[in-house]
Design an enzyme around this catalytic site. Structure first.
Site, PDB file in Angstrom:
ATOM      1  N   HIS A   1       0.817  -1.207   0.000  1.00 49.08           N
ATOM      2  CA  HIS A   1       0.000   0.000   0.000  1.00 49.08           C
ATOM      3  C   HIS A   1       0.854   1.263   0.000  1.00 49.08           C
ATOM      4  O   HIS A   1       1.628   1.495   0.937  1.00 49.08           O
ATOM      5  CB  HIS A   1      -0.896  -0.019   1.249  1.00 49.08           C
ATOM      6  CG  HIS A   1      -1.849   1.118   1.337  1.00 49.08           C
ATOM      7  ND1 HIS A   1      -1.873   1.991   2.410  1.00 49.08           N
ATOM      8  CD2 HIS A   1      -2.817   1.539   0.489  1.00 49.08           C
ATOM      9  CE1 HIS A   1      -2.833   2.880   2.233  1.00 49.08           C
ATOM     10  NE2 HIS A   1      -3.420   2.630   1.067  1.00 49.08           N
TER      11      HIS A   1
ATOM     12  N   HIS B   1      -0.769  10.769  -2.605  1.00 45.45           N
ATOM     13  CA  HIS B   1      -2.052  10.354  -2.026  1.00 45.45           C
ATOM     14  C   HIS B   1      -2.945  11.529  -1.643  1.00 45.45           C
ATOM     15  O   HIS B   1      -4.109  11.601  -2.037  1.00 45.45           O
ATOM     16  CB  HIS B   1      -1.821   9.479  -0.795  1.00 45.45           C
ATOM     17  CG  HIS B   1      -3.096   9.109  -0.103  1.00 45.45           C
ATOM     18  ND1 HIS B   1      -3.663   9.897   0.890  1.00 45.45           N
ATOM     19  CD2 HIS B   1      -3.944   8.077  -0.284  1.00 45.45           C
ATOM     20  CE1 HIS B   1      -4.802   9.347   1.275  1.00 45.45           C
ATOM     21  NE2 HIS B   1      -4.994   8.250   0.598  1.00 45.45           N
TER      22      HIS B   1
HETATM   23  O1  G3P Z   1      -5.792   0.578  -2.117  1.00 47.03           O
HETATM   24  C1  G3P Z   1      -6.747   0.933  -1.190  1.00 47.03           C
HETATM   25  C2  G3P Z   1      -6.488   2.186  -0.474  1.00 47.03           C
HETATM   26  O2  G3P Z   1      -5.369   2.824  -1.014  1.00 47.03           O
HETATM   27  C3  G3P Z   1      -7.612   3.118  -0.433  1.00 47.03           C
HETATM   28  O3  G3P Z   1      -7.445   4.146   0.495  1.00 47.03           O
HETATM   29  O4  G3P Z   1      -6.938   6.417   1.192  1.00 47.03           O
HETATM   30  O5  G3P Z   1      -5.149   4.734   1.191  1.00 47.03           O
HETATM   31  O6  G3P Z   1      -5.998   5.619  -0.941  1.00 47.03           O
HETATM   32  P1  G3P Z   1      -6.332   5.276   0.469  1.00 47.03           P
HETATM   33 CA    CA Z   2      -4.714   4.430  -2.495  1.00 52.79          CA
END
Ligand code: G3P
Ligand code: CA
Length: 308
Positions: A73, A115
């Site tokens: 992630h 992000h």
């Molecule tokens: O891949 C799932 C996740 O990234 C969604 O939430 O806020 O971390 O982009 P976020």
């Molecule tokens: Ca994400």
């Protein structure tokens, strides 16, 4: 719904047509009952040069008994500054099957890997990504906030990130972050194609409109829908959007675990986010999810290896 495709080849040229749009002449569509030709869009195509193929299986479904796929992630974001090439490198070395990152455009339309809506938390700059030019974004330090050792890490462009993946290895789970116009999605597709990475990119988004644009602009890309809470009918949604994966928060999924079997029956993979503890990995693994999105890819890889 298409049953498959017919591939019409002539020399070096070929054309794929959905079987549902073709009418067999003289027997059944499989060719075993005396079919001599297919009528496609008013033209009669003799069967001799026609090869009928089944739709590709969803390769993101977990093989029976196999380990859950590891998705890093924002890169290996527990060990390195998120959404940077160093986080990508750590994820690669951790054995991640997919590396998840987020993309959004600069003021001048260049897709950058970031992000948050603003650069404030993860760089030494300030302001919304969309309000900064690519020249301004390229100057930012995206590493020091995480640890002094990472000073000088850059905010990657999507092109730079894909070039790194192409040359050093790895596959991308690319989240198109927030609402995008069709032209902005088209720019992302253009970059993926220019980097010759369509075979190694999986696109996901919380935004249905973004997925519709991506489907229309790049039918070759697999798509996943991110969800914080579940739809009433997840299978219906995946059919409507022609998705390869449905990617809910782990909390939402664990509250209604039966959807995993329903989605699998429909040929759709399930990749929950963001689970970082062995107790959660075990629960999700037992449910049969296909992949787990985690900030700790090295640990999940080790946990996978230790499975009985
Ligand atoms: O891949 C799932 C996740 O990234 C969604 O939430 O806020 O971390 O982009 P976020
Ligand atoms: Ca994400």
């Amino acid at each position: 719904m298409a049953l498959g495709t017919v591939v019409i080849a002539a020399g070096t040229m070929s054309l794929a047509v959905p079987v549902s749009a073709a009418t067999p002449v003289g027997g059944d569509a499989a060719g075993s009952g005396g079919v001599r030709a297919l009528v496609i869009g008013g033209a009669t195509v003799p069967l001799t040069p026609v090869k009928i193929t089944k739709p590709a299986a969803n390769r993101y479904l977990r093989p029976r008994g196999g380990p859950v796929a590891v998705v890093a992630h924002r890169g290996a974001s527990s060990a390195a500054p998120e959404n940077t090439l160093v986080a990508q490198e750590v994820a690669r070395r951790a054995g991640a099957d997919l590396i998840e990152t987020d993309v959004q455009p600069s003021k001048d339309g260049v897709p950058f890997v970031m992000h948050d809506r603003t650069v404030d938390r993860t760089t030494n700059g300030a302001g919304p990504v969309r309000a900064l030019t690519s020249a301004q974004l390229r100057k930012l330090d995206a590493g020091s906030w995480f640890a002094p050792h990472y000073r000088g890490a850059k905010v990657p462009t999507l092109a730079g990130q894909l070039a790194d993946l192409r040359t050093r290895g790895g596959r991308l789970l690319l989240e198109i972050k927030g609402p995008h116009t069709r032209a902005e999605v088209a720019r992302i597709v253009k970059v993926i194609r220019a980097q010759r990475m369509t075979g190694r990119v999986f696109v996901q988004s919380f935004e249905v409109s973004v997925l519709r644009y991506a489907r229309e602009l790049a039918p070759e890309l697999p798509l996943g829908l991110l969800r914080s809470s579940l739809d009433a009918d997840p299978v219906g949604v995946t059919k409507n959007l022609r998705l390869t994966a449905y990617n809910p928060s782990h909390g939402a999924l664990l509250a209604r675990p039966r959807i995993v079997a329903d989605l699998h029956k429909a040929g759709v993979a399930v990749m929950p986010w963001t689970a970082d503890s062995p107790s959660l990995w075990k629960r999700l693994d037992t449910l049969g999810v296909d992949a787990i999105i985690t900030n700790r890819p090295a640990e999940l890889t080790g946990w996978n290896d230790a499975r009985p």
